[in-house]
Motif scaffolding. Sequence first.
Motif, PDB file in Angstrom:
ATOM      1  N   SER A 186      -6.585  16.342  11.078  1.00  0.00           N
ATOM      2  CA  SER A 186      -6.399  15.162  10.229  1.00  0.00           C
ATOM      3  C   SER A 186      -5.621  15.550   8.961  1.00  0.00           C
ATOM      4  O   SER A 186      -6.109  16.315   8.145  1.00  0.00           O
ATOM      5  N   ILE A 187      -4.408  15.019   8.853  1.00  0.00           N
ATOM      6  CA  ILE A 187      -3.488  15.472   7.795  1.00  0.00           C
ATOM      7  C   ILE A 187      -3.087  14.303   6.891  1.00  0.00           C
ATOM      8  O   ILE A 187      -2.750  13.216   7.376  1.00  0.00           O
ATOM      9  N   ALA A 188      -3.074  14.557   5.593  1.00  0.00           N
ATOM     10  CA  ALA A 188      -2.677  13.518   4.622  1.00  0.00           C
ATOM     11  C   ALA A 188      -1.154  13.423   4.568  1.00  0.00           C
ATOM     12  O   ALA A 188      -0.504  13.854   3.619  1.00  0.00           O
ATOM     13  N   SER A 189      -0.588  12.863   5.619  1.00  0.00           N
ATOM     14  CA  SER A 189       0.874  12.722   5.718  1.00  0.00           C
ATOM     15  C   SER A 189       1.257  11.330   5.220  1.00  0.00           C
ATOM     16  O   SER A 189       0.445  10.635   4.617  1.00  0.00           O
ATOM     17  N   SER A 190       2.471  10.899   5.519  1.00  0.00           N
ATOM     18  CA  SER A 190       2.878   9.563   5.049  1.00  0.00           C
ATOM     19  C   SER A 190       2.245   8.454   5.902  1.00  0.00           C
ATOM     20  O   SER A 190       2.153   7.316   5.484  1.00  0.00           O
ATOM     21  N   PHE A 191       1.833   8.799   7.123  1.00  0.00           N
ATOM     22  CA  PHE A 191       1.258   7.814   8.049  1.00  0.00           C
ATOM     23  C   PHE A 191       2.131   6.567   8.138  1.00  0.00           C
ATOM     24  O   PHE A 191       1.687   5.452   7.866  1.00  0.00           O
ATOM     25  N   ALA A 192       3.375   6.793   8.528  1.00  0.00           N
ATOM     26  CA  ALA A 192       4.326   5.686   8.626  1.00  0.00           C
ATOM     27  C   ALA A 192       3.824   4.663   9.635  1.00  0.00           C
ATOM     28  O   ALA A 192       3.296   5.012  10.687  1.00  0.00           O
ATOM     29  N   GLY A 193       3.956   3.382   9.305  1.00  0.00           N
ATOM     30  CA  GLY A 193       3.562   2.381  10.276  1.00  0.00           C
ATOM     31  C   GLY A 193       3.380   0.998   9.698  1.00  0.00           C
ATOM     32  O   GLY A 193       3.611   0.765   8.506  1.00  0.00           O
ATOM     33  N   GLU A 194       3.003   0.093  10.583  1.00  0.00           N
ATOM     34  CA  GLU A 194       2.704  -1.298  10.215  1.00  0.00           C
ATOM     35  C   GLU A 194       1.276  -1.564  10.659  1.00  0.00           C
ATOM     36  O   GLU A 194       1.005  -1.644  11.859  1.00  0.00           O
ATOM     37  N   PHE A 195       0.375  -1.664   9.681  1.00  0.00           N
ATOM     38  CA  PHE A 195      -1.059  -1.662   9.962  1.00  0.00           C
ATOM     39  C   PHE A 195      -1.692  -3.019   9.686  1.00  0.00           C
ATOM     40  O   PHE A 195      -1.355  -3.665   8.686  1.00  0.00           O
ATOM     41  N   ASP A 196      -2.647  -3.411  10.526  1.00  0.00           N
ATOM     42  CA  ASP A 196      -3.460  -4.574  10.168  1.00  0.00           C
ATOM     43  C   ASP A 196      -4.416  -4.118   9.055  1.00  0.00           C
ATOM     44  O   ASP A 196      -4.596  -2.905   8.833  1.00  0.00           O
ATOM     45  N   PRO A 197      -5.042  -5.059   8.315  1.00  0.00           N
ATOM     46  CA  PRO A 197      -5.834  -4.673   7.151  1.00  0.00           C
ATOM     47  C   PRO A 197      -6.953  -3.673   7.483  1.00  0.00           C
ATOM     48  O   PRO A 197      -7.176  -2.723   6.725  1.00  0.00           O
ATOM     49  N   ALA A 198      -7.625  -3.854   8.623  1.00  0.00           N
ATOM     50  CA  ALA A 198      -8.735  -2.942   8.953  1.00  0.00           C
ATOM     51  C   ALA A 198      -8.215  -1.521   9.187  1.00  0.00           C
ATOM     52  O   ALA A 198      -8.790  -0.541   8.701  1.00  0.00           O
ATOM     53  N   THR A 199      -7.099  -1.399   9.904  1.00  0.00           N
ATOM     54  CA  THR A 199      -6.545  -0.058  10.181  1.00  0.00           C
ATOM     55  C   THR A 199      -5.980   0.557   8.902  1.00  0.00           C
ATOM     56  O   THR A 199      -6.125   1.762   8.667  1.00  0.00           O
ATOM     57  N   ALA A 200      -5.354  -0.280   8.047  1.00  0.00           N
ATOM     58  CA  ALA A 200      -4.818   0.229   6.778  1.00  0.00           C
ATOM     59  C   ALA A 200      -5.950   0.828   5.935  1.00  0.00           C
ATOM     60  O   ALA A 200      -5.802   1.915   5.349  1.00  0.00           O
ATOM     61  N   ALA A 201      -7.103   0.137   5.902  1.00  0.00           N
ATOM     62  CA  ALA A 201      -8.237   0.627   5.115  1.00  0.00           C
ATOM     63  C   ALA A 201      -8.757   1.940   5.709  1.00  0.00           C
ATOM     64  O   ALA A 201      -9.065   2.897   4.977  1.00  0.00           O
ATOM     65  N   LEU A 202      -8.795   2.017   7.035  1.00  0.00           N
ATOM     66  CA  LEU A 202      -9.252   3.231   7.724  1.00  0.00           C
ATOM     67  C   LEU A 202      -8.334   4.413   7.396  1.00  0.00           C
ATOM     68  O   LEU A 202      -8.788   5.523   7.093  1.00  0.00           O
ATOM     69  N   VAL A 203      -7.022   4.151   7.423  1.00  0.00           N
ATOM     70  CA  VAL A 203      -6.047   5.214   7.154  1.00  0.00           C
ATOM     71  C   VAL A 203      -6.185   5.691   5.703  1.00  0.00           C
ATOM     72  O   VAL A 203      -6.160   6.899   5.430  1.00  0.00           O
ATOM     73  N   GLU A 204      -6.362   4.762   4.782  1.00  0.00           N
ATOM     74  CA  GLU A 204      -6.512   5.150   3.370  1.00  0.00           C
ATOM     75  C   GLU A 204      -7.746   6.025   3.185  1.00  0.00           C
ATOM     76  O   GLU A 204      -7.714   7.026   2.469  1.00  0.00           O
TER      77      GLU A 204
END
Length: 266
Positions: A186-204
């Motif tokens: 699990s790496i703190a990279s840029s995590f490029a993408g288009e996320f729905d709100p739930a996935t965006a919160a998970l990624v953060e």
Amino acid sequence: MRTIVITGGTDGLGAGLARHYLAQGDAVVAIGRSEDKGASLARLGAHFIGADLSLVAENRRVIDLLASRFGAIDALIMCARYFRSRRHETPEGFEACFALEYLSRFQLSHGLLDRLEAAPAPVVLNVSGPGAPKPEIRWDDPGFHRGYSGMEAQFHAGRANDLLGLSFAAEHPDARTRYVLVNPGSIASSFAGEFDPATAALVERMKRTATPVDRIVPHLAALVDAPPADPVSAFAINRRIDHRTSAADDHAATRLHRLTTELLRH
Ligand SMILES: NC(=O)c1ccc[n+]([C@@H]2O[C@H](COP(=O)([O-])OP(=O)(O)OC[C@H]3O[C@@H](n4cnc5c(N)ncnc54)[C@H](OP(=O)(O)O)[C@@H]3O)[C@@H](O)[C@H]2O)c1
């Protein structure tokens, strides 16, 4: 001076590896879409190729460009990824995650083999997800026309890459190129993408506890610099793991190779 080609070399792990090899004095070719990020790396001395690797035609162009502009390729490092919560189809009709995270890697691995074989100790580092539990290939629907989920598409592409390692070694039994699959954790990279709100919160949340890019880069570089002697190998960070999940993987790898060749024919 070695020549190191890095897809997704403009951000995240790929950019970390690009900076690492530039500091070593190697020639680095970074491939990505962002002209701005490419220009930043070019200021550090990298060659930048702007390309959308989710397109089959773009991968063909990149292979031709690399063959005409550079001689031997010592390492091909594949990091390009892009997450989408909603299914997206490329103008060529492929589901975008499958296209970018698997088809591109298939094309580049096989298409650059002669450039790799011209180097003294060639290696392909496929940065993906070996070792993680994954679904089987959707043999009748690899493009997720049914039941798409962004996470499942990522893991499905990961499974395809595990099988790519196996079939690459089987297809080129006399090659000197070492094929290394690595799961960076699990790496703190840029995590490029288009996320729905739930996935965006998970990624953060995930980014807050993830390993910084610069801490993982030396482990990945060590695999490029001194890969195992075996034609194909897999690692979870720096721990060697089995590159097969079961004895049935060889059959699945052959089947996926055939299916992919067929898909790319059109
Ligand atoms: N981060 C993790 O926790 C993690 C965990 C397991 C595995 N991995 C694997 O590690 C590798 C690197 O991941 P990362 O997290 O470092 O990625 P990232 O920070 O999200 O960066 C993705 C890279 O891919 C490029 N890219 C995106 N779409 C592209 C396209 N259509 N054509 C060409 N380039 C494209 C981006 O460049 P532009 O912005 O210039 O387009 C960027 O350089 C991936 O293979 C990923 O699956 C990562």
